[in-house]
Write a protein that holds these residues in place. Sequence first.
Motif, mmCIF file in Angstrom:
data_model
loop_
_atom_site.group_PDB
_atom_site.id
_atom_site.type_symbol
_atom_site.label_atom_id
_atom_site.label_comp_id
_atom_site.label_asym_id
_atom_site.label_seq_id
_atom_site.Cartn_x
_atom_site.Cartn_y
_atom_site.Cartn_z
ATOM 1 N N LEU A 299 0.827 -1.211 0.000
ATOM 2 C CA LEU A 299 0.000 0.000 0.000
ATOM 3 C C LEU A 299 0.858 1.257 0.000
ATOM 4 C CD1 LEU A 299 -2.866 -0.897 2.515
ATOM 5 C CD2 LEU A 299 -3.004 -0.726 0.030
ATOM 6 N N SER A 300 2.095 1.139 0.499
ATOM 7 C CA SER A 300 2.993 2.295 0.501
ATOM 8 C C SER A 300 3.224 2.804 -0.913
ATOM 9 C CB SER A 300 4.327 1.903 1.146
ATOM 10 O OG SER A 300 5.220 2.982 1.161
ATOM 11 N N LEU A 301 3.385 1.886 -1.861
ATOM 12 C CA LEU A 301 3.584 2.266 -3.267
ATOM 13 C C LEU A 301 2.357 2.973 -3.819
ATOM 14 C CD1 LEU A 301 5.409 1.916 -5.876
ATOM 15 C CD2 LEU A 301 4.075 -0.149 -6.305
ATOM 16 N N SER A 302 1.192 2.375 -3.616
ATOM 17 C CA SER A 302 -0.027 2.910 -4.220
ATOM 18 C C SER A 302 -0.481 4.209 -3.558
ATOM 19 C CB SER A 302 -1.145 1.868 -4.151
ATOM 20 O OG SER A 302 -1.350 1.436 -2.823
ATOM 21 N N ILE A 303 -0.380 4.277 -2.242
ATOM 22 C CA ILE A 303 -0.856 5.475 -1.536
ATOM 23 C C ILE A 303 -0.023 6.694 -1.908
ATOM 24 C CG2 ILE A 303 -0.997 6.563 0.733
ATOM 25 C CD1 ILE A 303 -1.974 3.880 1.827
ATOM 26 N N PHE A 304 1.304 6.543 -1.934
ATOM 27 C CA PHE A 304 2.150 7.698 -2.252
ATOM 28 C C PHE A 304 2.015 8.106 -3.721
ATOM 29 C CE2 PHE A 304 4.010 6.823 1.834
ATOM 30 C CZ PHE A 304 4.429 8.066 2.277
ATOM 31 N N ALA A 305 1.825 7.124 -4.613
ATOM 32 C CA ALA A 305 1.579 7.473 -6.014
ATOM 33 C C ALA A 305 0.256 8.218 -6.153
ATOM 34 C CB ALA A 305 1.563 6.210 -6.868
ATOM 35 N N MET A 306 -0.746 7.764 -5.411
ATOM 36 C CA MET A 306 -2.068 8.374 -5.468
ATOM 37 C C MET A 306 -2.039 9.793 -4.907
ATOM 38 S SD MET A 306 -5.556 7.025 -3.612
ATOM 39 C CE MET A 306 -4.830 7.212 -1.987
ATOM 40 N N VAL A 307 -1.422 9.971 -3.746
ATOM 41 C CA VAL A 307 -1.381 11.284 -3.102
ATOM 42 C C VAL A 307 -0.568 12.274 -3.930
ATOM 43 C CG1 VAL A 307 -0.521 12.533 -1.079
ATOM 44 C CG2 VAL A 307 -1.753 10.374 -0.784
ATOM 45 N N MET A 308 0.488 11.793 -4.557
ATOM 46 C CA MET A 308 1.383 12.691 -5.283
ATOM 47 C C MET A 308 0.772 13.212 -6.571
ATOM 48 S SD MET A 308 4.259 13.877 -4.421
ATOM 49 C CE MET A 308 4.757 15.410 -5.217
ATOM 50 N N THR A 309 -0.173 12.458 -7.158
ATOM 51 C CA THR A 309 -0.718 12.857 -8.457
ATOM 52 C C THR A 309 -1.412 14.217 -8.414
ATOM 53 O OG1 THR A 309 -0.943 10.540 -9.102
ATOM 54 C CG2 THR A 309 -2.233 12.154 -10.343
ATOM 55 N N PRO A 310 -2.376 14.461 -7.507
ATOM 56 C CA PRO A 310 -2.990 15.800 -7.488
ATOM 57 C C PRO A 310 -2.024 16.896 -7.059
ATOM 58 C CG PRO A 310 -3.779 14.470 -5.641
ATOM 59 C CD PRO A 310 -3.008 13.553 -6.537
ATOM 60 N N ILE A 311 -1.079 16.559 -6.173
ATOM 61 C CA ILE A 311 -0.076 17.549 -5.765
ATOM 62 C C ILE A 311 0.771 17.954 -6.968
ATOM 63 C CG2 ILE A 311 1.995 17.916 -4.362
ATOM 64 C CD1 ILE A 311 0.757 16.050 -2.263
ATOM 65 N N ALA A 312 1.187 16.956 -7.746
ATOM 66 C CA ALA A 312 2.008 17.240 -8.932
ATOM 67 C C ALA A 312 1.238 18.035 -9.970
ATOM 68 C CB ALA A 312 2.502 15.915 -9.537
ATOM 69 N N THR A 313 -0.055 17.750 -10.110
ATOM 70 C CA THR A 313 -0.880 18.491 -11.071
ATOM 71 C C THR A 313 -0.878 19.982 -10.750
ATOM 72 O OG1 THR A 313 -2.295 16.559 -11.404
ATOM 73 C CG2 THR A 313 -3.179 18.691 -12.082
ATOM 74 N N ARG A 314 -1.082 20.315 -9.482
ATOM 75 C CA ARG A 314 -1.091 21.723 -9.078
ATOM 76 C C ARG A 314 0.301 22.344 -9.202
ATOM 77 N NH1 ARG A 314 -5.044 19.065 -6.827
ATOM 78 N NH2 ARG A 314 -6.985 20.066 -6.194
ATOM 79 N N TRP A 315 1.305 21.562 -8.898
ATOM 80 C CA TRP A 315 2.693 22.028 -9.031
ATOM 81 C C TRP A 315 2.983 22.404 -10.479
ATOM 82 C CZ3 TRP A 315 7.474 18.425 -7.756
ATOM 83 C CH2 TRP A 315 8.644 19.188 -7.805
ATOM 84 N N MET A 316 2.558 21.565 -11.416
ATOM 85 C CA MET A 316 2.808 21.836 -12.833
ATOM 86 C C MET A 316 1.975 23.013 -13.347
ATOM 87 S SD MET A 316 3.181 17.980 -14.331
ATOM 88 C CE MET A 316 3.528 16.778 -13.068
ATOM 89 N N GLU A 317 0.794 23.202 -12.786
ATOM 90 C CA GLU A 317 -0.015 24.358 -13.184
ATOM 91 C C GLU A 317 0.688 25.665 -12.818
ATOM 92 O OE1 GLU A 317 -3.743 23.789 -11.257
ATOM 93 O OE2 GLU A 317 -4.533 22.439 -12.797
ATOM 94 N N ARG A 318 1.443 25.638 -11.714
ATOM 95 C CA ARG A 318 2.124 26.854 -11.261
ATOM 96 C C ARG A 318 3.494 27.038 -11.908
ATOM 97 N NH1 ARG A 318 0.612 24.829 -6.166
ATOM 98 N NH2 ARG A 318 2.804 24.344 -5.779
ATOM 99 N N SER A 319 4.250 25.954 -12.056
ATOM 100 C CA SER A 319 5.655 26.112 -12.454
ATOM 101 C C SER A 319 6.000 25.472 -13.791
ATOM 102 C CB SER A 319 6.567 25.530 -11.368
ATOM 103 O OG SER A 319 6.327 24.146 -11.198
ATOM 104 N N GLY A 320 5.043 24.854 -14.463
ATOM 105 C CA GLY A 320 5.342 24.188 -15.713
ATOM 106 C C GLY A 320 5.772 22.747 -15.486
ATOM 107 N N PHE A 321 6.161 22.078 -16.568
ATOM 108 C CA PHE A 321 6.442 20.647 -16.503
ATOM 109 C C PHE A 321 7.886 20.307 -16.161
ATOM 110 C CE2 PHE A 321 2.724 20.868 -19.331
ATOM 111 C CZ PHE A 321 1.900 19.922 -18.728
#
Length: 445
Positions: A299-321
């Motif tokens: 679950l450590s693999l799946s939970i951190f991948a899941m949590v990171m996805t929306p965080i990364a989306t917002r990060w890319m909206e602000r700073s690019g890819f």
Amino acid sequence: MSKHEKLIVLAVSLGVILNPLNTTMITVALPAIQQDFQLNATDISWLIASYFIISAIFTPLIGKLSDSYGRRLIFVIGLLLVVVSSILAPLSNTMIVLLIMRGIQAIGTSALFPAGVGIIRNVIQHKQNRVIGTLAVFATTSAAFGPTIGGLLIQFGGWPVIFYVNLPILALGIFLTLRYIPKDEQSSGKDHSWDIFGILLFSLTIIAWMIFLLGLEQEVQIGTLTLSIIVTVVFYMHEKKRENPFINVNFFRSNLNITLIFGQYILSTVIFFAVLLSFPTFLQSAIGTTSRTAGLVMLSLSIFAMVMTPIATRWMERSGFRIPLLVSVGVGIIGVLMMFMVKGNSSLFLVGLVLAIIGISNGIQNIGLQNLLFTFIDKADSGIASGLLMTSRFIGNILASSLYGIAFATGMGNQNMMTMTMVLLFIAALLFPGMLYVTRRNKEA
């Protein structure tokens, strides 16, 4: 986003989870299926591989169908095909019938991602990248949680339960689709001509390469490799000369960014799926945990991948890819390097930490590469682009399966894990120059 739009996103998300969920959920059911049908290891390999092969072929094909004939129509047809297979597969009395039902399921689920992304890009007007990020969360989560869900359910009803679990998801998905997703607009002006020979050559190319990759577990089959190369070249030459090709190879040749994005997605998937395949068995066979404990650690693999996805989306909206994707590569290299520390006497905390780091890396890469792809793609081509992206994932799955078979052919030991880790480290390093190239013009995308 309005309530109506949220229900549309929910409808699409329920469809999107079905392919990755059914891809991984069956892994825990294989021993029971093997016993019931008296199958050998080759039969089991084809039960898994056939799903990938059919999905790899039909996802871009159905994506093109959705672009031509309507995303909502294709989405509904896909859901109905999964309904049929989910009801009839548990009633299979022979291996052939089960394979046919799994094939129908693969075709149905193959329709849902490309058609779903097309629906989102047409209907949702604001923050499309964030919405597509939500779809990635659903897909990543369902794939990673599949073995855990399957393992729990099989205790109560045997292997047929992994098919029946689709039915409540399908019922809600069909209701929301018919109720809230707008009907397709008439497309009388579209060109519906089809490159039939190109489709056949594409199918043969995928099948030939999949057979070659699956055969790597035993030996390098020169004949199959030669055939794969010949078919690929014939396919390329045919599509290159077509005015309306199935796969626009000239477009890929002149748009290196898109080609590299698909390549990066394959490499990223190899790392994630190889870890997803190998660690549960290593935990049980080498470290000596129970299946339940192994599932909890994973679950450590799946939970951190899941949590990171929306965080990364917002990060890319602000700073690019560029920065997020390069950071993801660095984090991934650290995670793979730490795999060298995983031994038969390792603590579960260390294993969980390694899985968490790899999950963080994959969460950023998965959504980042998807959203980066769509900055180069017109809305009209959303279906075929999404289909090819999923084909890239299936190719990555097959490569990871082959790597797993080769690395652990002699057992689930420390040296075998090190062998796989060395290959994954090379793949992780390959991602860096590719990320530098594809993000050079998207620093502020």
